[in-house]
Design an enzyme around this catalytic site. Structure first.
Site, PDB file in Angstrom:
ATOM      1  N   ARG A  12       0.824  -1.213   0.000  1.00 15.48           N
ATOM      2  CA  ARG A  12       0.000   0.000   0.000  1.00 15.48           C
ATOM      3  C   ARG A  12       0.857   1.262   0.000  1.00 15.48           C
ATOM      4  O   ARG A  12       0.421   2.318  -0.449  1.00 15.48           O
ATOM      5  CB  ARG A  12      -0.928  -0.015   1.224  1.00 15.48           C
ATOM      6  CG  ARG A  12      -2.115   0.932   1.069  1.00 15.48           C
ATOM      7  CD  ARG A  12      -3.112   0.782   2.212  1.00 15.48           C
ATOM      8  NE  ARG A  12      -2.510   1.117   3.485  1.00 15.48           N
ATOM      9  CZ  ARG A  12      -2.741   0.455   4.630  1.00 15.48           C
ATOM     10  NH1 ARG A  12      -3.571  -0.565   4.649  1.00 15.48           N
ATOM     11  NH2 ARG A  12      -2.159   0.816   5.746  1.00 15.48           N
ATOM     12  N   TYR A  39     -11.332  24.645 -10.666  1.00 18.88           N
ATOM     13  CA  TYR A  39     -11.890  23.419 -11.268  1.00 18.88           C
ATOM     14  C   TYR A  39     -13.136  22.999 -10.479  1.00 18.88           C
ATOM     15  O   TYR A  39     -13.093  22.897  -9.235  1.00 18.88           O
ATOM     16  CB  TYR A  39     -10.792  22.356 -11.187  1.00 18.88           C
ATOM     17  CG  TYR A  39     -11.131  20.967 -11.642  1.00 18.88           C
ATOM     18  CD1 TYR A  39     -11.502  20.711 -12.964  1.00 18.88           C
ATOM     19  CD2 TYR A  39     -11.046  19.881 -10.756  1.00 18.88           C
ATOM     20  CE1 TYR A  39     -11.790  19.410 -13.375  1.00 18.88           C
ATOM     21  CE2 TYR A  39     -11.314  18.593 -11.167  1.00 18.88           C
ATOM     22  CZ  TYR A  39     -11.693  18.367 -12.474  1.00 18.88           C
ATOM     23  OH  TYR A  39     -11.968  17.082 -12.874  1.00 18.88           O
ATOM     24  N   ASP A  73      -2.915  23.565  -8.297  1.00 12.23           N
ATOM     25  CA  ASP A  73      -3.276  22.596  -9.338  1.00 12.23           C
ATOM     26  C   ASP A  73      -2.506  23.021 -10.590  1.00 12.23           C
ATOM     27  O   ASP A  73      -2.826  24.024 -11.226  1.00 12.23           O
ATOM     28  CB  ASP A  73      -4.799  22.638  -9.564  1.00 12.23           C
ATOM     29  CG  ASP A  73      -5.262  21.601 -10.586  1.00 12.23           C
ATOM     30  OD1 ASP A  73      -4.466  21.200 -11.456  1.00 12.23           O
ATOM     31  OD2 ASP A  73      -6.450  21.216 -10.524  1.00 12.23           O
ATOM     32  N   LYS A 116      -4.063  13.622 -17.448  1.00 14.82           N
ATOM     33  CA  LYS A 116      -4.053  14.504 -18.615  1.00 14.82           C
ATOM     34  C   LYS A 116      -2.755  14.296 -19.405  1.00 14.82           C
ATOM     35  O   LYS A 116      -2.598  13.291 -20.059  1.00 14.82           O
ATOM     36  CB  LYS A 116      -4.260  15.953 -18.170  1.00 14.82           C
ATOM     37  CG  LYS A 116      -5.460  16.124 -17.219  1.00 14.82           C
ATOM     38  CD  LYS A 116      -6.791  15.869 -17.904  1.00 14.82           C
ATOM     39  CE  LYS A 116      -7.965  15.663 -16.962  1.00 14.82           C
ATOM     40  NZ  LYS A 116      -8.250  16.738 -16.038  1.00 14.82           N
TER      41      LYS A 116
HETATM   42  C1  LIG Z   1      -9.078  16.638 -14.858  1.00 14.71           C
HETATM   43  C2  LIG Z   1      -8.620  17.627 -13.866  1.00 14.71           C
HETATM   44  C3  LIG Z   1      -8.471  17.278 -12.528  1.00 14.71           C
HETATM   45  C4  LIG Z   1      -8.861  15.937 -11.983  1.00 14.71           C
HETATM   46  O1  LIG Z   1      -8.203  14.870 -12.554  1.00 14.71           O
HETATM   47  P1  LIG Z   1      -8.874  13.400 -12.567  1.00 14.71           P
HETATM   48  O2  LIG Z   1      -7.754  12.490 -12.819  1.00 14.71           O
HETATM   49  O3  LIG Z   1      -9.920  13.426 -13.640  1.00 14.71           O
HETATM   50  O4  LIG Z   1      -9.491  13.198 -11.215  1.00 14.71           O
HETATM   51  C5  LIG Z   1      -7.987  18.235 -11.662  1.00 14.71           C
HETATM   52  N1  LIG Z   1      -7.673  19.467 -12.087  1.00 14.71           N
HETATM   53  C6  LIG Z   1      -7.799  19.849 -13.357  1.00 14.71           C
HETATM   54  C7  LIG Z   1      -7.423  21.224 -13.752  1.00 14.71           C
HETATM   55  C8  LIG Z   1      -8.291  18.940 -14.299  1.00 14.71           C
HETATM   56  O5  LIG Z   1      -8.443  19.323 -15.556  1.00 14.71           O
END
Ligand SMILES: *Cc1c(COP(=O)(O)O)cnc(C)c1O
Length: 393
Positions: free
Chosen positions: A60, A113, A185, A210
């Site tokens: 884990r 977001y 972020d 992404k």
């Molecule tokens: C997609 C996204 C997230 C979340 O990512 P997931 O892997 O889909 O949970 C967070 N911040 C931004 C800016 C995003 O575009």
């Protein structure tokens, strides 16, 4: 496995998190599967549990595959250490839970977001955190909203729906004066095009789903901490039992190797597509910080090393039939959530939720991800669909 800092980012991308001589000469770090890790002696068992051990005493807490991705991303972001999570949103929510206590005050940009906003208003408020939003363009002006008990100032630059670029260094300077942590972020720029820790950030999150994974075939998040936040992040992550699967981590490591090549093409395609759309009569405004007319352009030039392929376009108000015809006419752009894969997307956005800085456009807002197709084909396809929209409207 972490390379000396004299190498460029692109060299890190190829070499970080790899050690062929430890894996029978194989170029790639394998996808280790495992829960139990066996020790042969009492001494070995006890030494596994020491804080300095880079590996784990239990699956884990991660495998060599996990560590490979964590060290690679931490080096690219310029932070101290990183942890993986099963999604980008999990990385965000657990980072916040690692830092916040009941009674704390936390500030979020109004451009945040959507799911992060929802978590702050739902879970964090329910747990007794005082949640407040601020103008993403506030810069040093955020000082008026900071309080002695402000514990977290969140930044997302640019916002992934409306693309306001934030003055992260000015916000961090003000936040640190009251002892707050700056959490970012950093998904839009990826670790290549924005170096969060050079700009005062204490904890940076990548939705690796992404650009790092880059092929729309896995969900993953990475949170990178500096020395100030590392122990808090690590403790909370362990307490919550957060872990991610070996195949997804392997795919993220594989994605890293081509990240720079892909991003440069996303950047180029995005700018050319955005410029061509800006000239169309049905487009009211293009929201892309790399375009010279954009309100965030000066900050983008000052702090970023490049742009990704994600931007937005505000259309003139049109009847629904015209919007339907537009989407029906697009051949190369899929309608879908997420972004950062090799494919192009065009997403109709809900009207942005705003409590501080009102959203004034009344026409449809489209979020566009420029993929790796030929840019000529993308421009052509988009122009044809916009012409169709104009015709029906
Ligand atoms: C997609 C996204 C997230 C979340 O990512 P997931 O892997 O889909 O949970 C967070 N911040 C931004 C800016 C995003 O575009």
């Amino acid at each position: 496995m972490a390379l000396p800092h004299t190498f460029d980012c692109d060299t890190h991308l190829v070499h970080a998190g790899r050690d062929p001589s430890s894996h029978a000469g194989m170029v790639n770090t394998p996808a280790f599967r495992g829960s139990t890790i066996i020790s042969k002696s009492l001494n070995e068992w006890e030494s596994r549990k020491l804080p300095g051990n880079p590996y784990a005493s239990y699956g884990r807490f991660g495998t060599p595959t996990t560590r490979a991705l964590e060290t690679a991303v931490a080096a690219l972001e310029g932070g101290h250490n990183a942890l993986v999570f099963p999604s980008g949103l999990a990385a965000i929510t657990h980072s916040l839970l690692a830092l916040l206590r009941a009674g704390d005050h936390a500030l979020f940009p109004d451009s945040i977001y959507g799911p992060t906003r929802s978590f702050a208003l739902g879970v964090l408020q329910r747990m007794g955190v005082q949640v407040e939003f601020y103008d993403p363009c506030a810069g040093a002006g955020i000082a008026t909203q900071l309080q002695p008990h402000t514990r977290v100032v969140f930044v997302e630059s640019p916002g992934s729906a409306t693309f306001e670029v934030q003055d992260v260094p000015a916000i961090a300077l003000a936040a640190h004066r009251v002892g707050a942590f700056v959490v970012m972020d950093n998904t839009w720029a990826s670790p290549l095009f924005f170096k969060p820790f050079e700009h005062g950030v204490d904890l940076s999150i990548q939705a690796a789903t992404k650009y790092i994974v880059g092929h729309s075939d896995a969900l993953l998040g990475v949170a990178t901490a500096n020395e100030r936040t590392w122990r808090l992040l690590q403790q909370a992550t362990h307490d919550f039992g957060q872990t991610a699967g070996p195949d997804d981590i392997y795919l993220a490591l594989r994605g890293l190797r081509s990240l720079s090549v892909r991003l440069h093409r996303h950047w180029e395609n995005g700018v050319l597509l955005a410029e061509s759309m800006a000239r169309h009569p049905m487009v009211e405004r293009v929201l892309h910080p790399a375009l010279p007319g954009d309100p965030g352009h000066a900050l983008w030039r000052r702090d970023f090393r490049g742009a990704s392929g994600l931007f937005a376009v505000a259309l003139r108000p049109v009847p629904r039939a015209a919007l339907e015809a537009f989407f029906d006419h697009l051949e190369l752009f899929g309608i879908g959530l997420s972004w950062g894969g090799y494919e192009s997307l065009c997403l109709p956005m809900d009207t942005p939720t705003r409590t501080v800085r009102p959203w004034t456009h009344t026409g449809p807002l489209l979020r566009i991800h420029a993929g790796l197709e030929s840019c000529n084909d993308l421009v052509h396809d988009m122009q044809a669909a916009l012409n169709r929209l104009q015709h029906v409207a």
